[in-house]
Design a protein around this motif. Structure first.
Motif, mmCIF file in Angstrom:
data_model
loop_
_atom_site.group_PDB
_atom_site.id
_atom_site.type_symbol
_atom_site.label_atom_id
_atom_site.label_comp_id
_atom_site.label_asym_id
_atom_site.label_seq_id
_atom_site.Cartn_x
_atom_site.Cartn_y
_atom_site.Cartn_z
ATOM 1 N N TYR A 182 -20.612 -17.407 34.782
ATOM 2 C CA TYR A 182 -20.706 -18.814 35.195
ATOM 3 C C TYR A 182 -21.693 -18.983 36.343
ATOM 4 C CZ TYR A 182 -17.697 -17.802 39.215
ATOM 5 O OH TYR A 182 -17.191 -17.301 40.376
ATOM 6 N N TYR A 215 -17.857 -23.092 28.618
ATOM 7 C CA TYR A 215 -16.961 -23.246 29.759
ATOM 8 C C TYR A 215 -17.450 -22.400 30.931
ATOM 9 C CZ TYR A 215 -14.197 -25.111 25.951
ATOM 10 O OH TYR A 215 -13.798 -25.842 24.868
ATOM 11 N N PRO A 216 -18.505 -22.840 31.634
ATOM 12 C CA PRO A 216 -19.073 -22.026 32.716
ATOM 13 C C PRO A 216 -18.211 -22.092 33.974
ATOM 14 C CG PRO A 216 -20.242 -24.106 32.538
ATOM 15 C CD PRO A 216 -19.197 -24.114 31.473
ATOM 16 N N VAL A 217 -17.030 -21.509 33.897
ATOM 17 C CA VAL A 217 -16.102 -21.574 35.025
ATOM 18 C C VAL A 217 -15.578 -20.190 35.377
ATOM 19 C CG1 VAL A 217 -15.357 -23.954 34.701
ATOM 20 C CG2 VAL A 217 -14.290 -22.144 33.388
ATOM 21 N N ARG A 223 -11.658 -18.207 30.821
ATOM 22 C CA ARG A 223 -12.910 -18.594 30.169
ATOM 23 C C ARG A 223 -13.025 -17.938 28.795
ATOM 24 N NH1 ARG A 223 -17.500 -15.644 31.649
ATOM 25 N NH2 ARG A 223 -16.617 -15.341 33.720
ATOM 26 N N TYR A 510 -16.915 -32.569 31.496
ATOM 27 C CA TYR A 510 -17.329 -31.178 31.639
ATOM 28 C C TYR A 510 -17.188 -30.724 33.075
ATOM 29 C CZ TYR A 510 -18.783 -31.391 26.885
ATOM 30 O OH TYR A 510 -18.755 -31.526 25.538
ATOM 31 N N LYS A 512 -17.874 -27.395 35.948
ATOM 32 C CA LYS A 512 -18.607 -26.165 36.255
ATOM 33 C C LYS A 512 -18.131 -25.661 37.606
ATOM 34 C CE LYS A 512 -23.357 -24.451 36.818
ATOM 35 N NZ LYS A 512 -23.344 -23.281 35.936
ATOM 36 N N SER A 513 -17.817 -24.357 37.668
ATOM 37 C CA SER A 513 -17.379 -23.783 38.940
ATOM 38 C C SER A 513 -18.539 -23.729 39.920
ATOM 39 C CB SER A 513 -16.842 -22.366 38.740
ATOM 40 O OG SER A 513 -15.644 -22.409 38.028
ATOM 41 N N THR A 514 -18.240 -23.966 41.192
ATOM 42 C CA THR A 514 -19.267 -23.866 42.226
ATOM 43 C C THR A 514 -18.674 -23.108 43.410
ATOM 44 O OG1 THR A 514 -18.539 -25.971 43.133
ATOM 45 C CG2 THR A 514 -20.408 -26.056 41.645
ATOM 46 N N CYS A 537 -25.709 -29.299 39.557
ATOM 47 C CA CYS A 537 -24.581 -29.101 38.630
ATOM 48 C C CYS A 537 -24.271 -30.406 37.890
ATOM 49 C CB CYS A 537 -23.339 -28.645 39.385
ATOM 50 S SG CYS A 537 -23.464 -26.967 39.995
ATOM 51 N N GLU A 540 -26.794 -30.976 35.216
ATOM 52 C CA GLU A 540 -26.588 -30.095 34.076
ATOM 53 C C GLU A 540 -25.429 -30.604 33.206
ATOM 54 O OE1 GLU A 540 -25.993 -25.967 35.269
ATOM 55 O OE2 GLU A 540 -24.930 -25.557 33.386
ATOM 56 N N LEU A 541 -24.344 -31.007 33.873
ATOM 57 C CA LEU A 541 -23.174 -31.483 33.134
ATOM 58 C C LEU A 541 -23.454 -32.823 32.459
ATOM 59 C CD1 LEU A 541 -20.380 -30.523 35.707
ATOM 60 C CD2 LEU A 541 -20.948 -29.328 33.585
#
Ligand SMILES: [Zn+2]
Lengths: 713, 166
Positions: A182, A215-217, A223, A510, A512-514, A537, A540-541
Motif C-alpha cells: 500500500y 484495497y491499498p490499505v 488486504r 475508496y 487509502k492508508s496514509t 491520495c 488518486e481515489l
C-alpha cells in the motif's frame, strides 16, 4: 391496475437465505411488499417475489418494470459462497517467506464471530479453510519496507514461474498481495503484468488481482482476504447479477441494477470492487432508518432488527451512521469500511433448552432458522424454539404463519414445550413458554441498553426503530422500561431492509492508508508536505471513483465528491472518521482546519477534557466518497382518519397469555388500519409478513406515514 | 439439552463428524446419553468382550476384565497392559529417539530438538505394534504417568452402578 399518473418508480430487493423480499414504491410513497422462497437462481426468486408484490396492485412486472427508474439489490449469495467455501479456485502470490500468513488468519480468525463463552473456550477455536489453499500459494522474492522503500527488488522470473504453475494447477484467478504494497505498489504491479503475460502465453484468460489496485490499505491479512474475495466470491456474483439484470431487461426494465455495499452506499453491479457488497442485508435496515429519520426529523435513532437467528443493532447519532474501518465478516478480517453494527445470535427462531447444571433456561446459540420449530413437523426439528412459545401463547396465528405458507401442528409444539421445558422446571406450559419470551426480551433489552450506554449515551436521547420479521413481535418486550423517547414500528417492518436498500445513495467509497503525522514542533514546510500527501491520495481515489461512475455513463459534472480522512492524536490507538471541511487542500493553513474539525468532533464524541492536542495529529487514511443523484422512495403521507379503526380492520379475537394469565386479544388487519387509529392492548395486529403485538399496558397509534408508535401506558 | 445419535458419536470418535455439530457438542452441556453411546461405539471397535469403562487413548481402554472383574488397561488388539492404577507405559515397548540420525527420520535436519535437551519416547503395543503415545521430555526425565482416573467418583457423577473392583 397500472396508474400512469402515479407510476411505480423504485424497487428494493432483499434476497435473504430463506426469503426473497421485494419492495415496490409508487411516486406518492405507497408501497407493496412481495415474498418468495429464495432460489439458487436469484433472478427467479426476484421475479416470483415481484409477481407476488405487484399482485396487490393488480399489475405485473411486464407492466411495471419499463416505468421504473431505480432498483437496488442486496443478497446473501456471495456471503454463502464464502461461508460454504464454494468460490472460484484462486492462486495467491505473496512475498517469499510469508506463504503461511493467509491461513494463520492473524490468530483472531479462529474465534471471530463466536459467542463470548466460545471465545474463552479454547477447545472451540478453529481455523476455517483458507480462501487460497497453501498448495495454490507461491512466494516471490521481493521486499518493500515500512516506509515504502525497496529493500529487495522483485525477482520477476520467480513470478513468471509461479504464474505458470498456478495456471497449470487449475487456478481460475490469481491474487497478488505483498507486504507494505500500500506504500509502494510497483512490485505488485510488475508481478501483475508478468502474470497477465504468462496467462496470455498459455492461451488462458483468467483474471489477475493486485491488492494495490483494489484495497491499498495497511494490514496484509485484511488486504489479502479482501482482494482474495474479489476473485474467489465476487467474480461468480458478477455473473449472477448480469443474469438478473438481463432477465429484468427482458421484461422491459431500463434501469441499471445497483447493489448494496458494506459502506452503506449502493454501487453498480458492474463495479470493479464487487466484494464490497459481501455484507449488505442488515445494512439496508440501517440506511432505511437513516433515511426515515432524516425525512421525519429524528436526530438520534437506535435501529433494531430482529430476524430468525440474530438481533442487529446500530445507532444513528445526529443523523450520522458510524463506520468501522476494518470490518469483519464470515470470520474473515477485511479491509472494508463497514457500517458499524452490534449483533447477537439470539432471534425469534432461537432454540430453547434447559441447562442441566443450573436447571435454567438457555437460548441458542443455534436456531431453527427456516425450519421454524417443533410446531412445523415438516421442518424436522425436535428442539423447542422461541417461535413454538409464541404460537402456544397466542402471539402468532398458527393458521396464518408467514401468510399461511406453512401448516403448523400446535399440539406437537405444546407437547414438546411441556416435555422439554415445563416439566423439568416444574412449571405450567404457559408459564414456561412465557418465561422463554421474557428471557429473550430481557436479553435483547440488556444488549440494547449496553450498546447505547457503552457509547456514552442514554436511551432517552433516542427514538427506537423496530423492524425485521420479528421486530414488531418483540418491540414492546425489548424496549420496555428502557426509556426511549419513542418506539416506532413501520408498517413495512418485514420488508424494511429492502426498503432501506432503495433509500441508499448511488455512492462509491475508496480508502487509502496514509502515515501522516504533524506535531506542534513541525515546520510549515512539513505541514505543506502533509497537505500535499493527503491531497495526492484524494486525487488518486477520486480518479478511481470517477472510473467506476464512467462505467455507468456518468460524467464528472454528475458526481459529487466528498473527501474524508481518519485522524487520531499521535500515539493513541483509535482514530475517528471525518468528512473534510474542505473540498480540496493546498496550503499549510488547510491542515489547521482539518485538525480543528477533528479536535471539535473528538470533544463531542468523547469529552472535551479527553482531547489531547499536545500529542500532535496523525492522518491514518484518506477517504473519497462520490455520489450521483438517484430516485428514492417517498414516505407515504395519508390523511388522519380518527382514532377508531374501521370495521374491516377488526378481524376477531384470540386468547393471549401475558402477565401470568390468559386474556382476550383483539385482532386487527394491519393493511386496513388508517392513520390516526389508536389501539389499546391486549391486541395483535396481523399482516402476511409480520405480526405486531401490543400487550396489556401498551397502546399504539398509526401516523400518516404508516408508522406505528408504541407507547407504554 | 441436546441429544445426539449413535451415528454422530461414532463419527465423532472417527473424526468425521461435521464441525458444526462438534462445535455444538463442545459448547453445550454434555448430553446424558453420551457416556453410554460413546462406550457402545468403542466396544464395537474391539474384538474382545471385556466391558470398556473409559478410553485412555485412541486404541487403549480401561476395561472390566470378563475373567476376574479386575479393572485393567487393554489395547484394541487384546494385549493387556496391567492394572489401571499402574502406569501402562511400563509394560509397553519403548523406542527412544536420542540422536540426530533418529530425529532425521521424523523431522528435517535442524528442525528437530537438540537431543541433549529433549528426546522423543515412543510407546508401542508389544502384540500388534501400534503406537499408543509419544513423550517429549528431557533425557533423564522419568516415564510420565499421564492419567489416573478416580473411577469411583466418576461413576457417582454418572449416577451409574460402578464396577465391583474399582
Ligand atoms: Zn495391541
Amino acid at each position: 391496475m397500472n396508474d400512469l399518473t402515479n407510476p411505480v418508480e423504485v424497487l428494493g430487493i432483499d434476497a435473504g437465505g430463506t426469503m426473497t423480499d421485494t419492495f415496490f414504491v409508487r411516486a406518492d410513497g405507497t408501497f407493496v411488499v412481495g415474498k418468495a422462497q429464495s432460489d439458487v437462481d436469484e433472478a427467479n426468486a426476484v421475479l416470483t417475489s415481484s409477481v407476488d408484490a405487484l399482485a396487490h396492485w393488480d399489475t405485473t412486472p411486464e407492466e411495471v418494470f419499463p416505468q421504473m427508474v431505480t432498483c437496488v439489490f442486496s443478497g446473501t449469495a456471495m456471503l454463502n459462497r464464502v461461508v460454504g467455501r464454494k468460490g472460484l479456485r484462486t492462486g495467491l502470490i505473496v512475498s517469499k517467506g510469508f506463504e503461511d500468513f493467509h491461513r494463520m488468519g492473524r490468530a483472531i480468525q479462529c474465534y471471530l464471530g463466536y459467542a463470548f463463552e466460545d471465545r474463552l473456550h479454547l477447545n472451540t477455536h478453529r481455523y476455517d479453510e483458507p480462501l487460497a489453499h497453501i498448495h495454490d500459494t507461491r512466494g516471490v522474492t521481493e521486499r518493500v519496507d515500512s516506509k515504502g522503500g525497496v529493500v529487495i527488488p522483485v525477482r520477476l522470473h520467480e513470478a513468471r514461474e509461479a504464474a505458470r504453475e498456478l495456471v497449470e494447477q487449475g487456478c481460475k484467478a490469481i491474487v497478488i498481495s505483498f507486504l507494505s504494497s500500500y506504500l509502494n505498489g510497483t512490485h505488485e504491479r510488475a508481478v501483475r503484468d508478468v502474470c497477465l503475460e504468462v496467462i496470455k502465453e498459455m492461451g488462458s484468460n483468467i483474471p489477475v488481482f493486485a491488492s494495490v489496485d483494489y484495497y491499498p490499505v495497511r494490514k496484509e491479512t485484511h488486504r489479502t482476504n479482501t482482494t482474495l474475495l474479489e476473485a474467489y466470491a465476487a467474480e461468480p456474483s458478477r455473473k449472477i447479477l448480469a443474469n438478473l439484470s438481463q432477465r429484468m431487461k427482458d421484461v422491459g426494465a431500463k434501469y441499471d441494477v445497483r447493489v448494496m455495499a458494506s459502506h452503506g452506499g449502493t454501487i453498480s453491479w458492474k463495479a470493479k470492487e464487487l466484494a464490497r457488497t459481501l455484507v449488505s442485508g442488515p445494512i439496508g435496515g440501517v440506511m432505511g432508518s437513516r433515511y426515515l429519520a432524516e425525512q421525519l426529523g429524528y436526530e438520534n435513532v437506535a435501529c433494531s432488527d430482529i430476524g430468525g437467528t440474530s438481533f442487529d443493532m446500530a445507532l444513528i447519532v445526529k443523523g450520522k451512521v458510524s463506520m468501522h474501518q476494518d470490518g469483519d465478516c464470515a470470520r474473515l478480517v477485511l479491509s472494508l469500511p463497514l457500517v458499524s453494527m452490534d449483533t447477537i445470535g439470539a432471534g425469534a427462531g432461537s432454540f430453547v433448552r434447559i441447562d442441566p447444571y443450573s436447571n435454567s433456561l438457555k437460548l441458542g446459540p443455534d436456531s431453527a432458522g427456516y425450519r421454524v420449530g417443533t410446531c412445523w413437523p415438516a421442518g424436522g426439528v425436535d428442539t423447542v424454539s422461541v417461535t413454538d412459545c409464541h404460537i402456544i401463547l397466542g402471539y402468532l396465528n398458527p393458521d396464518n404463519f408467514l401468510g399461511g405458507i406453512l401448516e403448523l401442528d400446535v399440539p406437537r409444539a405444546k407437547q414438546c414445550v411441556k416435555e422439554q421445558i415445563a416439566d423439568p422446571l416444574g412449571m405450567s406450559l404457559e408459564d414456561a413458554a412465557a418465561g422463554v419470551i421474557e428471557l429473550l426480551d430481557l436479553s435483547l433489552r440488556q444488549h440494547l441498553r449496553a450498546m447505547i450506554s457503552a457509547k456514552g449515551y442514554s436511551p432517552s436521547d433516542f427514538v427506537c426503530f423496530s423492524y425485521g420479521g420479528g421486530g414488531p413481535v418483540h418491540a414492546y418486550g425489548y424496549t420496555m422500561g428502557l426509556g426511549f423517547k419513542e418506539t416506532i414500528v413501520p408498517a413495512w417492518a418485514a420488508g424494511f431492509s429492502a426498503f432501506g436498500c432503495a433509500t441508499a445513495d448511488f455512492e462509491y467509497r475508496y480508502d487509502k492508508s496514509t502515515d501522516i503525522g504533524i506535531t506542534k514542533d513541525s515546520t510549515t514546510a512539513e505541514k505543506q508536505e502533509a497537505v500535499n500527501t493527503l491531497g495526492a491520495c484524494w486525487k488518486e481515489l477520486a480518479d478511481k471513483v470517477m472510473e467506476e461512475f464512467k462505467i455507468n455513463g456518468f460524467t464528472e459534472d454528475d458526481v459529487t465528491l466528498t473527501p474524508g480522512y481518519r485522524m487520531q492524536y499521535l500515539g493513541q490507538l483509535n482514530d475517528l472518521e471525518m468528512s473534510s471541511p474542505l473540498s480540496d487542500i493546498g496550503s499549510p493553513e488547510d491542515w489547521d482546519k482539518l485538525v480543528a474539525t477533528f479536535d471539535e468532533t473528538y470533544g463531542r464524541v468523547y469529552a472535551d477534557a479527553a482531547r489531547s492536542p499536545e500529542l500532535g495529529f496523525g492522518v491514518t487514511a484518506a477517504i473519497m466518497r462520490g455520489s450521483v443523484e438517484t430516485k428514492k422512495p417517498s414516505i407515504p403521507s395519508e390523511p388522519d382518519a380518527g382514532p377508531n379503526p374501521p370495521a374491516e380492520a377488526v378481524i376477531g379475537e384470540r386468547p393471549f397469555y401475558y402477565g401470568r394469565k390468559w386474556v382476550t386479544a383483539k385482532l386487527y388487519k394491519m393493511e386496513s388500519l388508517l392513520p390516526g387509529n389508536r389501539i389499546t392492548g391486549p391486541a395483535v395486529i396481523e399482516s402476511d409478513a409480520t405480526t405486531y403485538v401490543i400487550p396489556t399496558g401498551f397502546e399504539t397509534w398509526l401516523d400518516g406515514h404508516r408508522l406505528f408508535h408504541l407507547i407504554e401506558v | 439439552m441436546s441429544t445426539y445419535t449413535k451415528k454422530q458419536v461414532s463419527d465423532l470418535v472417527k473424526g468425521t463428524l461435521d464441525w458444526d455439530t462438534v462445535h455444538l457438542m463442545l459448547s453445550m452441556p454434555k448430553d446424558e446419553a453420551r457416556y453410554k453411546l460413546y462406550m457402545e461405539v468403542l466396544q464395537e471397535n474391539v474384538s474382545y468382550d471385556d466391558k470398556i469403562i473409559l478410553a485412555v487413548g485412541p486404541h487403549l481402554n480401561i476395561v472390566e476384565s470378563s475373567k476376574d472383574q479386575e479393572i485393567i488397561i487393554k489395547c484394541d488388539c487384546g494385549h493387556e497392559f496391567g492394572h489401571y492404577s499402574k502406569n501402562w507405559k511400563l509394560n509397553a515397548l519403548i523406542y527412544v529417539r536420542d540422536n540426530v540420525e533418529k530425529m532425521k527420520e521424523v523431522y528435517p535436519e535442524l528442525m528437530a530438538p537438540d537431543t541433549n535437551w529433549q528426546v522423543y519416547r515412543e510407546y508401542y503395543c508389544p502384540s500388534c505394534g501400534i503406537m499408543h503415545d509419544v513423550e517429549a521430555p528431557t533425557p533423564w526425565y522419568p516415564v510420565m504417568h499421564d492419567i489416573q482416573p478416580d473411577l469411583k467418583t466418576f461413576f457417582e457423577w454418572l449416577d451409574m452402578p460402578a464396577p465391583a473392583k474399582i
